[in-house]
Design a protein around this motif. Structure first.
Motif, mmCIF file in Angstrom:
data_model
loop_
_atom_site.group_PDB
_atom_site.id
_atom_site.type_symbol
_atom_site.label_atom_id
_atom_site.label_comp_id
_atom_site.label_asym_id
_atom_site.label_seq_id
_atom_site.Cartn_x
_atom_site.Cartn_y
_atom_site.Cartn_z
ATOM 1 N N UNK A 101 11.144 5.474 -10.226
ATOM 2 C CA UNK A 101 9.876 4.570 -10.505
ATOM 3 C C UNK A 101 10.049 3.085 -10.524
ATOM 4 N N UNK A 102 10.937 2.708 -11.182
ATOM 5 C CA UNK A 102 11.439 1.116 -11.384
ATOM 6 C C UNK A 102 11.697 0.979 -9.958
ATOM 7 N N UNK A 103 12.531 1.402 -9.261
ATOM 8 C CA UNK A 103 12.738 0.991 -7.722
ATOM 9 C C UNK A 103 11.587 0.914 -7.047
ATOM 10 N N UNK A 104 10.852 1.933 -7.032
ATOM 11 C CA UNK A 104 9.570 1.684 -6.035
ATOM 12 C C UNK A 104 8.425 0.807 -6.665
ATOM 13 N N UNK A 105 8.580 0.494 -7.735
ATOM 14 C CA UNK A 105 7.717 -0.549 -8.479
ATOM 15 C C UNK A 105 8.224 -1.910 -7.753
ATOM 16 N N UNK A 106 9.492 -2.203 -7.879
ATOM 17 C CA UNK A 106 10.150 -3.360 -7.270
ATOM 18 C C UNK A 106 9.636 -3.471 -6.074
ATOM 19 N N UNK A 114 0.783 -1.298 0.106
ATOM 20 C CA UNK A 114 0.098 0.065 0.032
ATOM 21 C C UNK A 114 0.881 1.217 0.124
ATOM 22 N N UNK A 115 1.821 1.322 1.014
ATOM 23 C CA UNK A 115 2.778 2.410 0.837
ATOM 24 C C UNK A 115 3.446 2.536 -0.401
ATOM 25 N N UNK A 116 3.803 1.778 -0.969
ATOM 26 C CA UNK A 116 4.479 1.793 -2.253
ATOM 27 C C UNK A 116 3.764 2.299 -3.410
ATOM 28 N N UNK A 117 2.579 1.767 -3.485
ATOM 29 C CA UNK A 117 1.424 2.191 -4.504
ATOM 30 C C UNK A 117 1.055 3.747 -4.248
ATOM 31 N N UNK A 118 1.078 4.295 -3.018
ATOM 32 C CA UNK A 118 0.867 5.505 -2.637
ATOM 33 C C UNK A 118 2.031 6.574 -3.306
ATOM 34 N N UNK A 119 3.188 5.977 -3.029
ATOM 35 C CA UNK A 119 4.383 6.898 -3.377
ATOM 36 C C UNK A 119 4.574 6.858 -4.726
ATOM 37 N N UNK A 120 4.316 5.638 -5.683
ATOM 38 C CA UNK A 120 4.728 5.834 -6.829
ATOM 39 C C UNK A 120 4.316 6.982 -7.646
ATOM 40 N N UNK A 121 3.109 7.682 -7.825
ATOM 41 C CA UNK A 121 2.712 8.595 -8.521
ATOM 42 C C UNK A 121 3.497 10.006 -7.985
ATOM 43 N N UNK A 122 4.134 10.186 -6.694
ATOM 44 C CA UNK A 122 4.755 11.479 -6.453
ATOM 45 C C UNK A 122 6.270 11.491 -6.835
ATOM 46 N N UNK A 123 6.897 10.397 -7.510
ATOM 47 C CA UNK A 123 8.101 10.546 -7.900
ATOM 48 C C UNK A 123 8.487 10.604 -9.109
ATOM 49 N N UNK A 124 9.603 11.217 -9.650
ATOM 50 C CA UNK A 124 9.800 11.287 -11.165
ATOM 51 C C UNK A 124 10.973 10.499 -11.570
ATOM 52 N N UNK A 125 11.013 10.308 -12.639
ATOM 53 C CA UNK A 125 12.134 9.485 -13.409
ATOM 54 C C UNK A 125 11.956 8.109 -13.410
#
Length: 220
Positions: free
Chosen positions: A106-111, A91-102
Motif C-alpha cells: 500500500x505504501x508503494x502504491x501511495x508513493x 487516477x490509476x494508483x487511486x483505483x488500485x490502492x483499495x484492492x491491495x493488502x499489506x
C-alpha cells in the motif's frame, strides 16, 4: 480581427478548458483521498502512527516529482502532455490502492499516487501560466478555484458513499475513474506552438507617421 488572432484565441480557449478540467480532476482526487483515509486505516487495521507513515509516502512521491517536472517540461516543450500523464498515473494508483493488502505494498502504491499528483500539480500550473500569458488576462485564480471546488466535490462524494455503506473500493474507485475520464488527451503541440502563444498579438493599426526623410511619399 484577423484569422491568425481568431486561431490563437481558439487555441487558448481549448487549452484553458483542458487545463481547467485538470485542476478540477486533481481537486477531486485529493478531496476523495483525504476523506477516505479513515477507511484506509480501517481496511489495513493500522494505528495513527502507521497512517502517518502512509501519508509521508504520498508526500515523498509528490516532492520527488515536483522538483523535477519543471525541467522535464522544458525539455519536452509540452506541459499538457505531462499533465495528462500525471492524471493517468494519479487516477490509476487511486483505483488500485483499495484492492491491495499489506502495509508495504500500500505504501508503494501511495508513493506512485503522490508522484502522479506531483507531476499533475506542477505541470498544470505551468500550463496555466502559459495560458495566462497568451490570453493577457488574470486567470490563475480561476484555475485554483476549480481545484478547491474539486476538493469539496471529492470529499462530498466520499461522504455520500460512506453514508450509504460505501467501502474504500467504491470511494477511491469512483474518484480515480473521474480523474482518468475527465482529463482529455492533449492536442498535439510543440515548443514552437507554445512560443507562438506567448508572443503578443500583432496590432493591425497602421503607423502613419512620416519617416525622417521628409518625403511626403514615405509612410511606414
Amino acid at each position: 480581427m484577423t484569422g491568425c488572432q481568431l486561431s490563437l484565441r481558439a487555441l487558448v480557449t481549448s487549452r484553458r478548458t483542458g487545463c481547467s478540467v485538470s485542476f478540477f480532476a486533481g481537486g477531486i482526487g485529493i478531496g476523495a483521498w483525504a476523506a477516505s483515509l479513515p477507511l484506509l486505516a480501517a481496511k489495513l487495521n493500522i494505528d495513527k502512527g502507521q497512517l502517518g507513515a502512509l501519508l509521508l509516502c504520498f508526500a515523498l512521491g509528490a516532492i520527488a516529482l515536483m522538483v523535477n517536472v519543471g525541467r522535464v517540461s522544458d525539455r519536452l516543450g509540452s506541459s499538457s502532455l505531462l499533465s495528462f500523464g500525471g492524471s493517468l498515473v494519479f487516477g490509476a494508483a487511486i483505483i488500485t490502492i483499495p484492492v491491495v493488502d499489506g502495509l508495504l505494498l500500500s505504501g508503494a502504491l501511495i508513493v506512485v499516487a503522490g508522484a502522479g499528483f506531483g507531476t499533475l500539480d506542477v505541470s498544470m500550473n505551468i500550463e496555466a501560466a502559459e495560458i495566462e500569458r497568451a490570453s493577457g488576462r488574470h486567470l490563475m485564480s480561476s484555475f485554483h478555484a476549480l481545484f478547491s471546488i474539486g476538493n469539496i466535490v471529492g470529499a462530498f462524494l466520499v461522504g455520500v458513499a460512506v453514508t450509504y455503506g460505501g467501502r474504500l473500493q467504491e470511494c477511491l474507485g469512483v474518484a480515480g475513474l473521474l480523474i482518468v475520464s475527465l482529463r482529455l488527451p492533449p492536442e498535439p503541440s510543440g515548443a514552437k506552438q507554445t512560443r507562438m502563444q506567448s508572443r503578443p498579438l500583432p496590432t493591425q493599426t497602421p503607423n502613419l507617421r512620416p519617416r525622417s526623410t521628409g518625403s511626403s511619399e514615405c509612410w511606414s
